[in-house]
Structure formats: structure tokens, C-alpha cells
Design an enzyme around this catalytic site. Structure first.
Site, PDB file in Angstrom:
ATOM      1  N   TYR A  21       0.794  -1.231   0.000  1.00  0.00           N
ATOM      2  CA  TYR A  21       0.000   0.000   0.000  1.00  0.00           C
ATOM      3  C   TYR A  21       0.828   1.283   0.000  1.00  0.00           C
ATOM      4  O   TYR A  21       0.440   2.267  -0.606  1.00  0.00           O
ATOM      5  CB  TYR A  21      -0.957  -0.005   1.196  1.00  0.00           C
ATOM      6  N   ILE A  22       1.937   1.296   0.701  1.00  0.00           N
ATOM      7  CA  ILE A  22       2.789   2.487   0.715  1.00  0.00           C
ATOM      8  C   ILE A  22       3.750   2.415  -0.469  1.00  0.00           C
ATOM      9  O   ILE A  22       4.448   1.419  -0.643  1.00  0.00           O
ATOM     10  CB  ILE A  22       3.576   2.595   2.038  1.00  0.00           C
TER      11      ILE A  22
END
Length: 898
Positions: free
Chosen positions: A856-857
């Protein structure tokens, strides 16, 4: 697959103003209540109304999923990495939080989820000081507000800049059109090349030129300098300049600098590979190992016996074999095999009908498998190494393929062996038999000019395709869920890297539009049209509380839901603006969250649940996932609900890193990074339950820290042994033993140290003997081991003497007070580093940092942190992840911005 029958109760097409006014009267009249962070996994409080029902899990109890016997799982490569574990998106903070944050105790693990939830996020978990004057929730509310305001300003600034650039180009074109020289023959003015924040040169003049017309960057070649001729080394071939150029081209090929790479539908021109590796055929059990039914050993047909071994080999996996659904499904499938093969026969050859699961005893099978596992584990290291080398050699041809002339590593080239389906969470098909995959079920994808690999002897492939739009090499359909399994390239391949790159670039693109999207859905929350109001409410929940979009399921699929498929019983409303979600989410894992929402959203949910709706009715009955995503694409191409999780995580992390000032040792800087990652998890709802092994792991780490503290104290006592007067100089307090390291602890620690020394010596001796044996040399005698173990014996005697006299003799060559003082400083630095690591580990126990960091990051943010604060990237990414994110590591510098 037939879809589940939906209830006929449906919301009105439009919302009468009278209904809105009636709802408004029920809401607080003292102004707007600020939504807060969710209290997911917080302490359970008694609800004003009925407790929410969890679909498919009414008793609220769920056993955690244990490890597979072989420690491996087979993941469907068709599933995107974005759809991993637990969802991500932004959360709002609780504005009023009167209850104290509770600590998670290990004795809470046995309490059912329906009765308790793990504790709320503590200040330590998000890197904040627990004794701060500002309450945690208030600080998070303010931080969330500033992050969203920054997002709004950034979006407006980007659009203003693009608009200005467009106007400038338009004016230039109009100016050029006035010239006498025809435009086609006009000389194009030179535009200065600027260096962007990520270190990649970019021509501003073509920022709006369609990708098709942009010049494709060439593969970078390192220029060979005109050096003196290389001297010819004996026995070694000298590389020519051409050879070096080819190597340089391979090393320096930077696909991420090619904006057209991966666009369109054609993914490859030439593709060659050697197919897949099938699991070995079943080997029947020894004649003395049998299933026991009702006290009688029975002989089974090999097909039925193989299924019996699936269950018998995993009796140690209690999370599965103690699951009634698992046992029921297994025995149903096992009975099918028994019926086909004539059940079992006793010693005399009489047929034994196996009809009851409770009468089956699989222990003899389990004990045989355990013995085999123990034998394999006890093999000498040299033999293990030889077996691995043999296996690697047999599979070497399948590990790589040639993709457009470039050698690429293949990911999962092994066909999944037969076994029992575990599933995740409360999967309704857990325990079903996964059948053996035959070559006749496998379709290969390969280039037209390439030679198709031979199928195993006596078999043929299902089909040979030349799908240049596909990135798969082989596929087949499994029998449990009817899903297709794909053989894909490895995570560190160009194709997989491009997929990740495009995913994060899409999230970066969303930052241009996020303010308009939020403004629009806030407006539509009050729309008179029911469909618009439901869509706006769903987008709000997806953006703010990480709910997945959700899809309709078939009758025999797990009853999992997402936002669009939420039903009446999954949502409980508590005045004035608290919403409780309780349902089975992705992978049949329970999603429980108690959140405070905007008052308008609370009012809308009351309208959506308005009678005559009841249990089983859809809350968003005028909304589908496809309609939601179609609406989102009107803001930007390719925008879907799941992009919000990636955007919210990456944008939040980017804002936190922007103002971060990490100082100290590498361990302290890593802890600062993890603190920011934890804050992303709290703000973006990426939590996990505490691992069962966490308490034991922390205890082990604390014991190591105490062991070093004991070394510090012993070293101080050695200083007294050298110079008794130093006690007066430094003060008695300096030499006092820590109170928690009492005599009982010291004796246990000493015993552990001595035992560790003995074990280490024994293992080293055995390893050296194995090497000597492998090299054909004479092994060392047991006498040598006895001499080596004397070191541990001497240490044991030394400890006993110290305990008796209370004195510690100085150790080492030429010990001095100064040397011992330096040693103390080194040990204390180790304590400091390990304490930071322990605190970091404790803070991470309820946060899935790995999943958020990988999926996600944006990995480029981690690279920026690494370069900005001079921390080796190895501290954040393992070797596998460094290969996976090679594009991110090489494409940005410390000034890059998400």
C-alpha cells in the site's frame, strides 16, 4: 454459479423532504459532531440496541489460522497484490474518548472476539509520547485535518499548474501560426531540459503530448572509455568491448523510464519457456502403516489411502482438525473415494465399510509421517545440501523463461500438489480435497515461433495458446472454487515491476482529483435521489474507513461482503453518530469496527435501514460495485474503489515523512520510520490481531537485554578486582547490581549460558566432522569434543565460584580499568539499540507493517527515507523485496515526492 436470491424490499427511488426533516429532528441540535478515528479492536461496550450479527459466524467465535504443515501455501497469481490481507484507507479520529486505553494481555487470547476486542491504539503505537499534553485522539483529528487540507491544496495547485502550462502552449501555437514559415517546416525551438525531483530528466514541453507521440527513451549503455588494451589473463577469456556493451545494456535497462512500456494490449513479441513441474506420483504407505477403523487396521485402495494421508499427516494442525466444518467436508469427500474404491479390507480380506468419522483413527499415519519428518531433519548437512542441489538441477530448466529475448525469472512454476483445502477465516469449503492436476488440464501460453515443451510421458497438454495480451505462461482450473491458477513471472521481473509501478502511479494520479471527489460526495450525501445518496455514502465509507467495495457471491462461495453488499444485520447504529460494522470480510476474516461518522452519513444509514427492511436486506440496494467504479472513472481513467487504499496510505506516509527529522543510530531511525508506518496504520485502518508467539518472542528479547545488563554488572565488578579503590572514586551506586537481576535469575541465566555454550560447541564439532567426511578425510575423535566442551565446564565452575565469593575476576588479555570502561560503553550501546528494537516490536504487535509497506505504501517513499537519513535500504527491504522494488530503488533520489 447462481447468485444468491436478493430480498425484494427496496428503498424508495427518491427521498421525500419530510423524511429528511424527520431524521434531522432526531439528530443533536448543538452543531456538527466531528467524525473521529475508528475504535476498531477496542473494548466492547454494551450496545443500546441488539448486538450486530456476523454473517456466517453468529456465535462470534473464530479460530486463528495456523501454519501449513510444510510451511508453504500456494497463492493464486491472478489475485492482485493490492487485495492483500486487511484493507487500507483513511480513518477519522474519535473526538470524544472518555475511556482509558487498555493494554493487550496474553490472557485475552482465549476470549472470543464477540466478547472482546483488542485494545485501542496507544500513543506508543503511533510514535507519540504517551504523556503528551494533547489527548491522542485530539492530536490525530488535527493531524487528519491537516493531511486532508494538504491534499486539497496539492490537488488545486497541480491543476492550476497544468492549466497555466496548457494556456502557455496554446498561446505559443497561436503565435507560431502567424509566422510566414509553414508550421510543418518551422524549426522547433530548443527547450531547456530540467531535472525533476526524482532525478530523471524530463522535457517540460512534451508533458501533455500523447504517450504514443513521445520519444521512447533508449536503453542506457555505459560508454566504454578508450583505455589501454587489456592484458590477457592466463586461462581466462578477455571480454571484448561488444561483450561489455551487451552486459552494460542488460544491467542498465531501466524500463520505468520508458513511459510507453506496458501501454496497449500487446505484452510480448517472443516467449519461450519449458512448461511446469508436476508433483511426484503418490507413493503408498508401508504395509504396516494403516488407517484404523473401529479398532481394526484396514487396507485401502491407493486413491483412498492418499486422501487418508492428507488428513493423517496434519493431525498437529489443531486449528484445522478441531474445526467441525473441516472434518465434515473432509469426510464427505473421503467417503466419495471410499465408495468408488470399495472401502477397506481387514487382515482376512473382509470388506470394512467406513461410515463414521468418529471411528477413524489416523494416528498410525500421523506417527509415520512424523518419523519421516524427523529423519529428514536429522540428515547430515552435506546430504541435505546434495538433495537440494539435485532438486535445483532438475528444476533449473523451469526457473527462467525468455521474454522478448530477455531472461526472466518465473514465479510459481510448480503445479500445486493434491491435499486438503484450508482456506482462510471461516471458509465454508475448508477440508475439501484438492484433486491432483493432470497435464490434460493445463493450457500453455507460448510464442508462435517457439517450440512447445513436451508433456509428461503418456500425457498431452489441454491446449497451446499464443496470447500476446496475457502475461501468464500456464493456467489450469482448480476443483475447489473453480478458480483459474496461473503461472506468472517472478516478483522481480520487468512485467511484475511494471504492474506495481502502474499501481502506485495511478494512486499518484488520484491526488490531482481527490479534492473534487470528496467535495462531490459530500454534496451528494444530501441528494434527493436515493441512488446518488447511497453512492456518496459508500464512497465516504470506502475513503474514510477502508471498507472494500464488495461483490455478489455465488451460492457455494464464502459469504463475504464489502461496502456495496452490506446487509441490514451488518450495520448497527448508536446515537448520536456511531456506526458498528460486523461482518465477514475478505478471506472470510471477521471485520469489526466501531466508528464515528459525519452526522449526515449517520442519518443516511438510518434511512437506508428504514422499515420494512430487515435482516437479509441490502443496505445499498440501489448501488453495485460496477456502478460505483463506473462513476469513479468519470474523475480519472482506471480509478476504482481499491485505489483509495493505496492513495491514502502513500499520501499519509508522504506527509509524515516530509516533516520528519530522524536522528540517532540506524536502529533509532528505523524505529522512527516504523512509528510513521504505525500512524498510517491507525489513520488508514491497517491492523491485525496480536500473534500467538508475540509474548514468547518479547520475553526472549527481554532476556537477551537482561543478559547484556548482567554482563555490564560483571564487567564493573572486574574493575573492582583490578583496582579496589575505584569503588570509592566512582561511588558505590555505580557498582550496584540491578534489583530485578536477583540471585535466582542469575543462577538460571548462568545455567542457560553454559548450556548454550555446550550446544554451540557440539553443533560446531558435528558440522566440522560432516565436512571432513564429505571431503573423504578422517573424522575427529570424541576425545576432541570432550576437550572442546571443557570451555563450558570451566565457565560453569567460574560462575559457581563468583556466586560463592561475590567477586568477579578480570577476564581477557591484559585487562585494565580503561579497557573495561570501554567495554561497558559498548555493552550499554547494545542495550540501548535492543531496547529501541523491543519497544518498536511491541508497538508493531497490532499493526501489519509488512503488508502496508509492501502493498500500500509506495516503495519509493521508503527509498526516499533511506537516502534522506542515510539508512541502508537493507534495513527496510529483504533481498527478495529489493529485487521486487529494484525499479523504486534506482528511480528516485531523496527529493522525490509522491
Amino acid at each position: 454459479m447462481a447468485n444468491r436470491t436478493r430480498r425484494t424490499v427496496k428503498s424508495q427511488d427518491r427521498i421525500p423532504k419530510a423524511v429528511d426533516r424527520a431524521m434531522d429532528k432526531q439528530l443533536p441540535s448543538n452543531g456538527h459532531i466531528e467524525p473521529g478515528i475508528s475504535v476498531r479492536m477496542g473494548p466492547v461496550e454494551k450496545l443500546d440496541g441488539d448486538a450486530p450479527l456476523t454473517n456466517g459466524n453468529n456465535n462470534g467465535k473464530r479460530k486463528s489460522r495456523g501454519s501449513f504443515p510444510n510451511g508453504k501455501t500456494y497463492k493464486d497469481n491472478s489475485t492482485s497484490g493490492e487485495e492483500d490481507d486487511i484493507p487500507l484507507s483513511k480513518r477519522r479520529r474519535t473526538s470524544q474518548q472518555t475511556k482509558k486505553v487498555q493494554d493487550s494481555d496474553s490472557d485475552m487470547d482465549d476470549i472470543p472476539l464477540a466478547v472482546r476486542k483488542p485494545p485501542k491504539a496507544t500513543a506508543a503505537q503511533i510514535g507519540a509520547s504517551s504523556d503528551s499534553d494533547t489527548p491522542l485522539t485530539e492530536r490525530l483529528v488535527k493531524e487528519k485535518e491537516s493531511i486532508e487540507k494538504a491534499a486539497e491544496k496539492t490537488a488545486q495547485a497541480i491543476r492550476a499548474k497544468e492549466k497555466a502550462a496548457g494556456a502557455k502552449r496554446k498561446a505559443k501555437v497561436e503565435s507560431d501560426s502567424d509566422d510566414d514559415v509553414p508550421l510543418a517546416k518551422a524549426k522547433k525551438p530548443k527547450v531547456p531540459i530540467k531535472k525533476t525531483a526524482n532525478g530523471v530528466k524530463k522535457d517540460d514541453s512534451d508533458s501533455d503530448v500523447p504517450l504514443k507521440k513521445k520519444v521512447t527513451p533508449k536503453k542506457t549503455k555505459v560508454k566504454a572509455e578508450p583505455a589501454t588494451p587489456a592484458k590477457k589473463a592466463k586461462g581466462k577469456a578477455v571480454k571484448t568491448e561488444e561483450d561489455q556493451a551487451v552486459e552494460d545494456e542488460e544491467e542498465e535497462y531501466r524500463w520505468w523510464e520508458d513511459p510507453t512500456k506496458g501501454d496497449g494490449t500487446k505484452k510480448w513479441n517472443t516467449l519461450e519457456h519449458n512448461g511446469v513441474v508436476f508433483p511426484p506420483p503418490y507413493e503408498p504407505l508401508p504395509k504396516h502403516v494403516k488407517l484404523v477403523y473401529d479398532g481394526v487396521p484396514v487396507t485401502l485402495h491407493p486413491d483412498a489411502e492418499e486422501v487418508a494421508t492428507f488428513y493423517g499427516s496434519m493431525l498437529h494442525s489443531t486449528v484445522n482438525v478441531e474445526n467441525p466444518t473441516f472434518n465434515k467436508n473432509f469426510f464427505e469427500d473421503f467417503t466419495t473415494y471410499l465408495d468408488k474404491t470399495g472401502h477397506g479390507k481387514d487382515k482376512a480380506g473382509n470388506t470394512i465399510k467406513i461410515k463414521k468419522f468418529d471411528k477413524c483413527d489416523f494416528k498410525p499415519i500421523f506417527e509415520w509421517f512424523e518419523a519421516e519428518r524427523a529423519k529428514k531433519k536429522a540428515l547430515p548437512a552435506a546430504e541435505k545440501k546434495a538433495l537440494k542441489a539435485e532438486k535445483d538441477a532438475a528444476e533449473a530448466a523451469y526457473m527462467f523463461c525468455m521474454w522478448d529475448g530477455r531472461k526472466q525469472k518465473v514465479g510459481n512454476f510448480r503445479v500445486e500438489p493434491p491435499g486438503l483445502f484450508r482456506g482462510r477465516g471461516e471458509h465454508p469449503k475448508t477440508g475439501r480435497v484438492k484433486k491432483r492436476v493432470a497435464p490434460e488440464q493445463v493450457t500453455l501460453n507460448i510464442g508462435k515461433e517457439a517450440k512447445a515443451p513436451e508433456a509428461p510421458a503418456g500425457h498431452r497438454w489441454k491446449e497451446i495458446k499464443h496470447d500476446q495480451e496475457g502475461t501468464w505462461l500456464a493456467m489450469w482450473q482448480e476443483n475447489i472454487n473453480g478458480a483459474y491458477k496461473y503461472v506468472m513471472l517472478a516478483a522481480n521481473s520487468d512485467i511484475k515491476g511494471q504492474s506495481d509501478y502502474k499501481k502506485f502511479e495511478k494512486a499518484r494520479e488520484l491526488k490531482k482529483h481527490i479534492d473534487r471527489i470528496r467535495k462531490d460526495y459530500q454534496k451528494d450525501l444530501k441528494s434527493e435521489k436515493m441512488a446518488d445518496r447511497q453512492r456518496a455514502t459508500a464512497i465516504y465509507l470506502i475513503d474514510q474507513f477502508a471498507l472494500r467495495a464488495g461483490n455478489e457471491k455465488g451460492e457455494d462461495e464464502a459469504d463475504t461482503v464489502g461496502c456495496c453488499s452490506l446487509k441490514f444485520q451488518h450495520v448497527t447504529l448508536k446515537q448520536p453518530n456511531t456506526v458498528v460494522f460486523d461482518f465477514l470480510g475478505k478471506d472470510s476474516i471477521r471485520f469489526y469496527d466501531e466508528v464515528q461518522v459525519d452526522l449526515q452519513v449517520f442519518k443516511n444509514l438510518k434511512i437506508f435501514k428504514k422499515p420494512p427492511k430487515g435482516e437479509g436486506d441490502d443496505i445499498f440496494d440501489r448501488l453495485t460495485t460496477s456502478a460505483l467504479n463506473k462513476h469513479l472513472t468519470s474523475y480519472m481513467p482506471g480509478l476504482t474503489a481499491k485505489v483509495f487504499r493505496t492513495y491514502n496510505a502513500s499520501w499519509t506516509m508522504a506527509r509524515l515523512l516530509k516533516d520528519m527529522k530522524a536522528v540517532g543510530s540506524d536502529a533509532e531511525k528505523v524505529a522512527a520510520y516504523n512509528a510513521a508506518n504505525r500512524e498510517v496504520a491507525v489513520l488508514c485502518n491497517h491492523k491485525r490481531t496480536v500473534a500467538a508467539s508475540h509474548a514468547a518472542s518479547m520475553e526472549k528479547l527481554n532476556e537477551r537485554i537482561n543478559g547484556i545488563r548482567y554482563q555490564v554488572w560483571r564487567t564493573k565488578m572486574m574493575m573492582i578486582d583490578i583496582d579496589p579503590k575505584i569503588k570509592k572514586k566512582k561511588g558505590a551506586e555505580f557498582f550496584e547490581r540491578p534489583e530485578d537481576l536477583d540471585e535466582e535469575w542469575i543462577k538460571k541465566h548462568q545455567e542457560a549460558v553454559v548450556e548454550e555454550e555446550r550446544t554451540k560447541t557440539q553443533k560446531k564439532f558435528e558440522k566440522q566432522n560432516e565436512k571432513l567426511k564429505a571431503d573423504g578425510e578422517k573424522e575427529m575423535p570424541d576425545k576432541e569434543l570432550k576437550q572442546r566442551l571443557q570451555v563450558a565446564n570451566d565457565l560453569e565452575k567460574k560462575y559457581k565460584k563468583e556466586n560463592k565469593t561475590g567477586k568477579v575476576e578480570a577476564e581477557g588479555k591484559g585487562p585494565t580499568v580503561d579497557k573495561l570502561d570501554t567495554k561497558i560503553q559498548t555493552l550499554e550501546q547494545r542495550i540501548k539499540t535492543m531496547t529501541v528494537q523491543a519497544e518498536d516490536k511491541e508497538g508493531n504487535k497490532e499493526v501489519a507493517l509488512g503488508t502496508s509497506k509492501i502493498n500500500y505504501i509506495d516503495p519509493r517513499l521508503t527509498v526516499v527515507f533511506s537516502k534522506k537519513f542515510n539508512v541502508p535500504i537493507e534495513k527496510f527491504f529483504s533481498k527478495t523485496l529489493r529485487e521486487k522494488f529494484d525499479w523504486a530503488i534506482k528511480s528516485v533520489d531523496e527529493n522525490w515526492e509522491f
